[in-house]
Design a protein around this motif. Structure first.
Motif, PDB file in Angstrom:
ATOM      1  N   MET A   1       0.849  -1.182   0.000  1.00 47.61           N
ATOM      2  CA  MET A   1       0.000   0.000   0.000  1.00 47.61           C
ATOM      3  C   MET A   1       0.894   1.245   0.000  1.00 47.61           C
ATOM      4  SD  MET A   1      -2.940   1.176   2.729  1.00 47.61           S
ATOM      5  CE  MET A   1      -1.969   0.908   4.178  1.00 47.61           C
ATOM      6  N   ARG A   3       2.098   5.004   0.747  1.00 49.74           N
ATOM      7  CA  ARG A   3       1.961   5.891   1.906  1.00 49.74           C
ATOM      8  C   ARG A   3       1.275   7.177   1.485  1.00 49.74           C
ATOM      9  NH1 ARG A   3       5.845   4.586   6.361  1.00 49.74           N
ATOM     10  NH2 ARG A   3       5.009   6.510   7.202  1.00 49.74           N
ATOM     11  N   ARG A   4       0.466   7.714   2.374  1.00 55.52           N
ATOM     12  CA  ARG A   4      -0.214   8.987   2.133  1.00 55.52           C
ATOM     13  C   ARG A   4       0.775  10.126   2.347  1.00 55.52           C
ATOM     14  NH1 ARG A   4      -4.107   5.714   4.564  1.00 55.52           N
ATOM     15  NH2 ARG A   4      -6.224   5.994   3.833  1.00 55.52           N
ATOM     16  N   PRO A  34     -10.528   4.933   3.937  1.00 54.12           N
ATOM     17  CA  PRO A  34     -10.066   3.992   2.913  1.00 54.12           C
ATOM     18  C   PRO A  34      -8.604   3.605   3.095  1.00 54.12           C
ATOM     19  CG  PRO A  34     -10.540   6.166   1.955  1.00 54.12           C
ATOM     20  CD  PRO A  34     -10.887   6.232   3.405  1.00 54.12           C
ATOM     21  N   GLY A  35      -8.262   2.431   2.616  1.00 53.09           N
ATOM     22  CA  GLY A  35      -6.879   1.984   2.634  1.00 53.09           C
ATOM     23  C   GLY A  35      -6.484   1.171   3.844  1.00 53.09           C
ATOM     24  N   GLU A  36      -7.424   0.905   4.720  1.00 55.87           N
ATOM     25  CA  GLU A  36      -7.180   0.083   5.906  1.00 55.87           C
ATOM     26  C   GLU A  36      -5.953   0.514   6.713  1.00 55.87           C
ATOM     27  OE1 GLU A  36      -7.257  -4.080   4.954  1.00 55.87           O
ATOM     28  OE2 GLU A  36      -8.958  -3.817   3.609  1.00 55.87           O
ATOM     29  N   PRO A  37      -5.938   1.752   7.182  1.00 57.25           N
ATOM     30  CA  PRO A  37      -4.804   2.169   8.022  1.00 57.25           C
ATOM     31  C   PRO A  37      -4.796   1.373   9.329  1.00 57.25           C
ATOM     32  CG  PRO A  37      -6.555   3.800   8.103  1.00 57.25           C
ATOM     33  CD  PRO A  37      -6.957   2.788   7.070  1.00 57.25           C
TER      34      PRO A  37
END
Length: 124
Positions: A1, A3-4, A34-37
């Motif tokens: 995934m 990174r933001r 969203p993105g399942e942190p």
């Protein structure tokens, strides 16, 4: 995934809190982003937001429930103003921003400008 960008997750947490409309747990908030942190990541963000007085919390059992403590529209507007203040060419930034708006967002901006006296009335 992937990174933001720095600050994006914080903004997403604030938006999710605003949309929740009431106190939510870290687990509930995590499910809204969203993105399942990771749970611990969301918890860290919430602790930081609480320290900045942007959220309030109340204990429920062993956990906290969080609520937005500020007006979301003012918070976002303040961020936009900060970005403009630090830009070397604010007019160019505003131009690009306006070009990126959807038709609905552009109509909303025009309505706000008309109400505030920043834009002449559209011809009939």
């Amino acid at each position: 995934m992937a990174r933001r960008p720095l600050g994006q997750l914080e903004a997403e947490v604030l938006a999710a809190l605003a949309a929740a409309g009431g106190p939510v747990s870290t687990a509930d908030l995590r499910a809204r982003i969203p993105g399942e942190p990771a749970y611990t990541t969301i918890n860290t963000i919430l602790f930081r937001l609480h320290a900045k007085h942007l959220v309030t919390r109340v204990r429920q059992g062993r956990h906290y429930l969080y609520r937005l403590a500020v007006d979301e529209s003012r918070l976002v507007a303040d961020r936009m103003r900060d970005h403009l203040r630090h830009a070397s060419d604010p007019s160019s930034v505003l131009s690009r921003f306006v070009q990126s708006l959807s038709a609905e967002e552009e109509d909303a901006l025009r309505a706000v400008l008309r109400r505030s006296g920043g834009e002449p009335e559209a011809p009939a």
